[in-house]
Scaffold this motif. Structure first.
Motif: not given
Length: 281
Positions: A80, A153, A161
């Motif tokens: 993400a 996220t 991430i």
């Protein structure tokens, strides 16, 4: 865990390369922080890692597969990205925003499920945003808004991430708040965190692995205590400084040489010059 690396990666927005022949491997389960001067290419590398920028040459590999050959949903289930200063539609609530993180898991055959709802609730709890779930995102403070985006996220359920300057425009208190949250997500949930930070001292405090970007490639990389030196800061940032040990965290602490203060200390400013330049007593 998902592995992320580059192979002879060259990136550009025109004829002149911004990054050339970059070979990088992101440590899994760690916090990696990119540092460097403005325009050095830190955010450009991050965008490429997220498949938002097509390489001029070379490749980005996600779990050993060339990321450009993977579908959008495949990539979104593994990593993400939170861009710098994201914006949401007016009136969108925190819950509605966080819910968007589950879209990669939806299909014609698989609609909203109990698993999706639990992922959203977990993300809200982990970011301390449960009490704000029905609040419009645009009505939140800067720190709360950033937490809401991080929750989105997190709800995406990825191992990795990526965050582009997540502390931009936040005051110091909220910067620490957001970085503490990311540190917790890494240590407790074992998420791989990759981010760009401007503040070198905060980067040293939170990074397990630091990548200094300069002159279209990696100047140095490693643990902060191994790479943050007076020479590195001068070469990468063009700044003269001293490096001390942070008395609380034991990490490198960069103390810049303030030219104006130094001149004042050496009494090279006359009283008239001091008033003209508004240098405080």
């Amino acid at each position: 865990m998902g592995s992320l690396q580059t192979n002879e990666l060259t990136l550009s927005y025109g004829k002149e390369p911004i990054i050339s022949d970059l070979n990088l491997s992101v440590p899994e389960g760690k916090i990696t922080v990119f540092i460097g001067s403005n325009g050095s290419g830190k955010s450009t590398i991050l965008r490429s890692l997220a498949r938002l920028l097509k390489p001029e040459r070379g490749s980005v590999l996600l779990d050993g597969h060339e990321i450009l050959k993977l579908s959008t949903k495949e990539v979104a289930k593994k990593l993400a990205i939170l861009p710098q200063s994201p914006e949401s539609p007016e009136g969108l609530t925190v819950y509605q925003l966080v819910k968007q993180g589950r879209y990669p898991h939806q299909s014609w055959l698989k609609q909203w499920s109990k698993e999706d709802e639990e992922a959203v609730k977990h993300a809200l709890r982990a970011t301390s945003m449960t009490d704000f779930h029905d609040r419009p995102v645009d009505a939140l403070s800067g720190g709360q808004r950033q937490r809401a985006w991080i929750a989105m996220t997190l709800a995406q359920g990825t191992d990795t991430i990526l965050l582009d300057e997540p502390t931009t425009y936040l005051d110091l208190s909220h910067q620490i708040d957001v970085l503490d949250l990311l540190f917790s997500l890494n240590r407790v949930e074992k998420r791989t965190i990759v981010m760009v930070l401007h503040d070198l001292n905060l980067a040293c405090r939170y990074a397990d692995h630091m990548v200094a970007v300069h002159d279209r490639n990696i100047y140095s990389q490693g643990a902060p205590e191994d790479i943050v030196t007076k020479k590195m800061v001068e070469d990468v940032f063009g700044l003269s400084c001293d490096i001390h040990m942070d008395p609380i965290f034991g990490t490198p602490l960069c103390v810049p040489h303030g030219k104006g203060r130094q001149l004042l200390k050496e009494k090279k400013f006359t009283e008239k010059q001091r008033k003209a330049t508004l240098v405080p007593e």
